[in-house]
Design a protein around this motif. Structure first.
Motif, mmCIF file in Angstrom:
data_model
loop_
_atom_site.group_PDB
_atom_site.id
_atom_site.type_symbol
_atom_site.label_atom_id
_atom_site.label_comp_id
_atom_site.label_asym_id
_atom_site.label_seq_id
_atom_site.Cartn_x
_atom_site.Cartn_y
_atom_site.Cartn_z
ATOM 1 N N ARG A 25 0.825 -1.215 0.000
ATOM 2 C CA ARG A 25 0.000 0.000 0.000
ATOM 3 C C ARG A 25 0.855 1.259 0.000
ATOM 4 O O ARG A 25 0.515 2.239 -0.644
ATOM 5 C CB ARG A 25 -0.929 0.015 1.212
ATOM 6 C CG ARG A 25 -2.025 -1.012 1.105
ATOM 7 C CD ARG A 25 -2.955 -0.935 2.279
ATOM 8 N NE ARG A 25 -3.963 -1.986 2.175
ATOM 9 C CZ ARG A 25 -5.149 -1.913 2.730
ATOM 10 N NH1 ARG A 25 -5.479 -0.875 3.458
ATOM 11 N NH2 ARG A 25 -6.006 -2.900 2.588
ATOM 12 N N THR A 26 1.956 1.246 0.741
ATOM 13 C CA THR A 26 2.807 2.435 0.838
ATOM 14 C C THR A 26 3.846 2.499 -0.271
ATOM 15 O O THR A 26 4.320 3.568 -0.611
ATOM 16 C CB THR A 26 3.544 2.473 2.191
ATOM 17 O OG1 THR A 26 4.429 1.352 2.264
ATOM 18 C CG2 THR A 26 2.574 2.437 3.352
ATOM 19 N N GLY A 27 4.213 1.347 -0.819
ATOM 20 C CA GLY A 27 5.241 1.302 -1.860
ATOM 21 C C GLY A 27 6.655 1.352 -1.302
ATOM 22 O O GLY A 27 7.615 1.506 -2.044
ATOM 23 N N LYS A 28 6.797 1.221 0.023
ATOM 24 C CA LYS A 28 8.117 1.237 0.667
ATOM 25 C C LYS A 28 8.949 0.076 0.143
ATOM 26 O O LYS A 28 8.481 -1.046 0.048
ATOM 27 C CB LYS A 28 7.941 1.112 2.180
ATOM 28 C CG LYS A 28 9.238 1.036 2.954
ATOM 29 C CD LYS A 28 8.943 0.900 4.455
ATOM 30 C CE LYS A 28 10.201 0.599 5.228
ATOM 31 N NZ LYS A 28 10.587 -0.802 5.174
ATOM 32 N N THR A 29 10.209 0.370 -0.207
ATOM 33 C CA THR A 29 11.071 -0.672 -0.757
ATOM 34 C C THR A 29 12.096 -1.142 0.273
ATOM 35 O O THR A 29 12.438 -0.421 1.207
ATOM 36 C CB THR A 29 11.819 -0.190 -2.019
ATOM 37 O OG1 THR A 29 12.606 0.947 -1.689
ATOM 38 C CG2 THR A 29 10.846 0.145 -3.133
ATOM 39 N N THR A 30 12.543 -2.371 0.072
ATOM 40 C CA THR A 30 13.561 -2.993 0.911
ATOM 41 C C THR A 30 14.681 -3.454 -0.008
ATOM 42 O O THR A 30 14.416 -4.093 -1.031
ATOM 43 C CB THR A 30 12.959 -4.202 1.663
ATOM 44 O OG1 THR A 30 11.853 -3.747 2.441
ATOM 45 C CG2 THR A 30 13.977 -4.864 2.563
ATOM 46 N N ARG A 31 15.918 -3.151 0.342
ATOM 47 C CA ARG A 31 17.061 -3.512 -0.501
ATOM 48 C C ARG A 31 17.696 -4.803 -0.003
ATOM 49 O O ARG A 31 17.806 -5.026 1.201
ATOM 50 C CB ARG A 31 18.092 -2.384 -0.488
ATOM 51 C CG ARG A 31 19.251 -2.633 -1.449
ATOM 52 C CD ARG A 31 20.008 -1.373 -1.722
ATOM 53 N NE ARG A 31 19.169 -0.478 -2.522
ATOM 54 C CZ ARG A 31 19.566 0.702 -2.997
ATOM 55 N NH1 ARG A 31 20.765 1.149 -2.742
ATOM 56 N NH2 ARG A 31 18.761 1.435 -3.733
ATOM 57 N N GLY A 32 18.104 -5.643 -0.939
ATOM 58 C CA GLY A 32 18.766 -6.878 -0.563
ATOM 59 C C GLY A 32 19.327 -7.607 -1.766
ATOM 60 O O GLY A 32 19.219 -7.154 -2.900
ATOM 61 N N ILE A 33 19.926 -8.753 -1.479
ATOM 62 C CA ILE A 33 20.542 -9.596 -2.511
ATOM 63 C C ILE A 33 19.611 -10.773 -2.801
ATOM 64 O O ILE A 33 19.144 -11.452 -1.882
ATOM 65 C CB ILE A 33 21.912 -10.142 -2.039
ATOM 66 C CG1 ILE A 33 22.831 -9.006 -1.578
ATOM 67 C CG2 ILE A 33 22.568 -10.978 -3.138
ATOM 68 C CD1 ILE A 33 23.239 -8.034 -2.648
#
Length: 73
Positions: A25-33
């Motif tokens: 809903r918020t579009g918040k992203t999480t970075r990872g491999i």
């Protein structure tokens, strides 16, 4: 750019930004491999679903680096 929608462009070892299920809903992203690709179809309109090395699962929004060049943080 819709790089996260094509399975052929994503492989284990890539650094990517994903959107977790609870963050859709918020579009918040999480970075990872990327550890595993979970989407079997060649493309997906909302992004290819992957599992990160951290165990988090989400859909790829952007490819940060190709894995060979991890100088971008």
């Amino acid at each position: 750019m819709h790089a996260g929608q094509q399975r052929s462009q994503i492989r284990p070892g890539l650094e990517v930004d994903i959107v977790l299920k609870q963050d859709q809903r918020t579009g918040k992203t999480t970075r990872g491999i990327v550890k595993d690709l979970l989407t079997n179809s060649p493309t997906h309109p909302h992004g290819i679903k992957v599992r990160l090395q951290s165990g988090q699962v989400g859909r790829v929004k952007t490819i940060v680096s190709t894995g060979a060049d991890s100088s971008t943080s």
